[in-house]
Write an enzyme that holds these catalytic residues in place. Structure first.
Site, mmCIF file in Angstrom:
data_model
loop_
_atom_site.group_PDB
_atom_site.id
_atom_site.type_symbol
_atom_site.label_atom_id
_atom_site.label_comp_id
_atom_site.label_asym_id
_atom_site.label_seq_id
_atom_site.Cartn_x
_atom_site.Cartn_y
_atom_site.Cartn_z
ATOM 1 N N SER A 115 40.394 53.773 41.875
ATOM 2 C CA SER A 115 41.162 52.923 42.783
ATOM 3 C C SER A 115 42.195 53.706 43.582
ATOM 4 O O SER A 115 42.690 53.217 44.605
ATOM 5 C CB SER A 115 41.845 51.796 41.998
ATOM 6 N N ASP A 336 52.826 46.824 38.799
ATOM 7 C CA ASP A 336 51.909 47.898 39.172
ATOM 8 C C ASP A 336 52.699 49.108 39.664
ATOM 9 O O ASP A 336 53.144 49.158 40.814
ATOM 10 C CB ASP A 336 50.933 47.415 40.251
ATOM 11 N N HIS A 339 49.377 52.154 41.539
ATOM 12 C CA HIS A 339 48.842 52.209 42.899
ATOM 13 C C HIS A 339 49.992 52.262 43.898
ATOM 14 O O HIS A 339 51.152 52.314 43.513
ATOM 15 C CB HIS A 339 47.926 51.012 43.139
#
Length: 359
Positions: A115, A336, A339
């Site tokens: 990702s 998160d 990311h």
């Protein structure tokens, strides 16, 4: 869409059917000489405020996944969008998406990895789109393969999702991570540029771990030291590069280790995470130092005979504790700090990719 959609779909189907310590640059002599002559290390520097950023808006780019769209999901501050990376020993060219498309006219570019590769793939697609907003594009996604096609220039940008680079295969005992198998590599062979990445998933355990056993040669293991497994898997990838890449056709990059910011003690704020961070760390070094995985990457790259350019983005990314989605993505159930928001830090990764190509 019309012709562009059909052409992109055909290319997409053809690809789908083919599925059955110290700074180190391992590059071609030309690239190595260019770096020495310029005296420029793109990856040592500092973050500076730059009012001309960002290079695009999330609302103006059709390729951003909700998990990276921090503005859409309510992030109240915008200061994190206004930082530019400045190498200490040289200047870098401003990203020019039209020039990029002209340079790579008729070519195929593929990001291969997890990702974090998705983050960088969507960033590059948005940066180019902002440079040629009226250029016809088409987007496709199916299983592990995504693509953006810029019709006027014949440039295809792909993402192949494979979190370990090496294969996970269903065997009688369950899902097996095979450290010496890289069958998916046949999909990557026909590209003109390859940007590889892996590490994020090697540390996953419990329910988020997508395999049950690790196969290392003839041995089957319930688990093993993850850095050792990473080194073995990355060595398999390195052998694939040496056996399959033609340097006269294909440029190969490795996207360095992308850091996380869950533990504030790493930057001397022990009670903090990325949540609520509004600015980068000052200076050019990270208090906790580089992660061990970065040393593994450099060690394996030093063994490859073919030219591979390391986008050594680890330290400059460690300084950006402010650039994660934290709670501002479509998944509000967690924080998160892995990311990155788009626009944001991955745009810098792509600016440095562009600099490596044109300087």
């Amino acid at each position: 869409m019309g012709f562009a959609y059909l052409l992109c779909s055909c290319l997409f189907l053809l690809l789908e059917q083919s599925l059955a310590g110290q700074e180190y640059f391992n590059v071609s002599r030309a690239w190595r000489g260019r770096k020495q002559l310029s005296g420029c290390n793109l990856f040592q520097g500092k973050w500076v405020f730059d009012a001309s950023y960002p290079l695009y808006t999330s609302s103006g780019c059709p390729f951003i996944d909700d998990e990276f769209d921090c503005q859409k999901y309510g992030r109240p501050d915008k200061q994190y969008l206004k930082y530019a990376w400045r190498p200490e020993s040289c200047g870098t060219p401003r990203f020019d998406g039209r020039r990029f498309l002209t340079m790579w006219r008729g070519k195929k570019i593929m990001f291969v990895g997890d990702s974090l590769s998705l983050n960088m793939f969507e960033s590059l697609s948005c940066m180019i789109h902002a440079s040629v907003p009226s250029s016809k594009t088409s987007f496709a996604r199916r299983d592990s393969l995504s693509s953006v096609f810029f019709e006027e220039y014949g440039v295809s940008i792909y993402l192949y999702r494979t979190p370990y680079l090496v294969d996970i295969v269903k065997e009688n005992v369950g899902r097996v991570l095979r450290l010496e198998s890289i069958e998916a590599g046949k999909t990557w062979k026909d590209m003109d540029m390859l940007i590889f990445n892996t590490w994020h998933w090697w540390t996953h355990t419990g329910k988020s771990q997508p395999w049950d056993y690790i196969r290392d040669g003839s041995g089957l293991h319930k688990d093993m030291n993850r850095l050792v497994a990473f080194q073995k898997g990355l060595t398999t990838w390195a052998k694939w590069v040496d056996l399959n890449v033609n340097p006269t056709k294909t440029k190969v990059f490795f996207q360095g280790i992308s850091p996380t910011h869950y533990q504030g003690k790493e930057w001397n704020q022990p009670k903090k995470s990325c949540d609520g961070q509004l600015e980068p760390l000052s200076g050019s070094t990270y208090p906790a130092g580089t992660p061990p995985a970065a040393a593994v990457v450099k060690s394996v790259l030093s063994s490859i005979r073919k030219p591979v350019y390391l986008l050594d983005i680890t330290t400059l990314s460690q300084l950006r504790k402010d650039a994660h989605p934290s709670n501002y993505g479509n998944d509000r159930s967690g924080n998160d700090c892995s990311h990155w928001c788009l626009p944001g830090l991955p745009d810098t990764w792509n600016e440095l990719l562009y600099a490596a190509l044109v300087m």
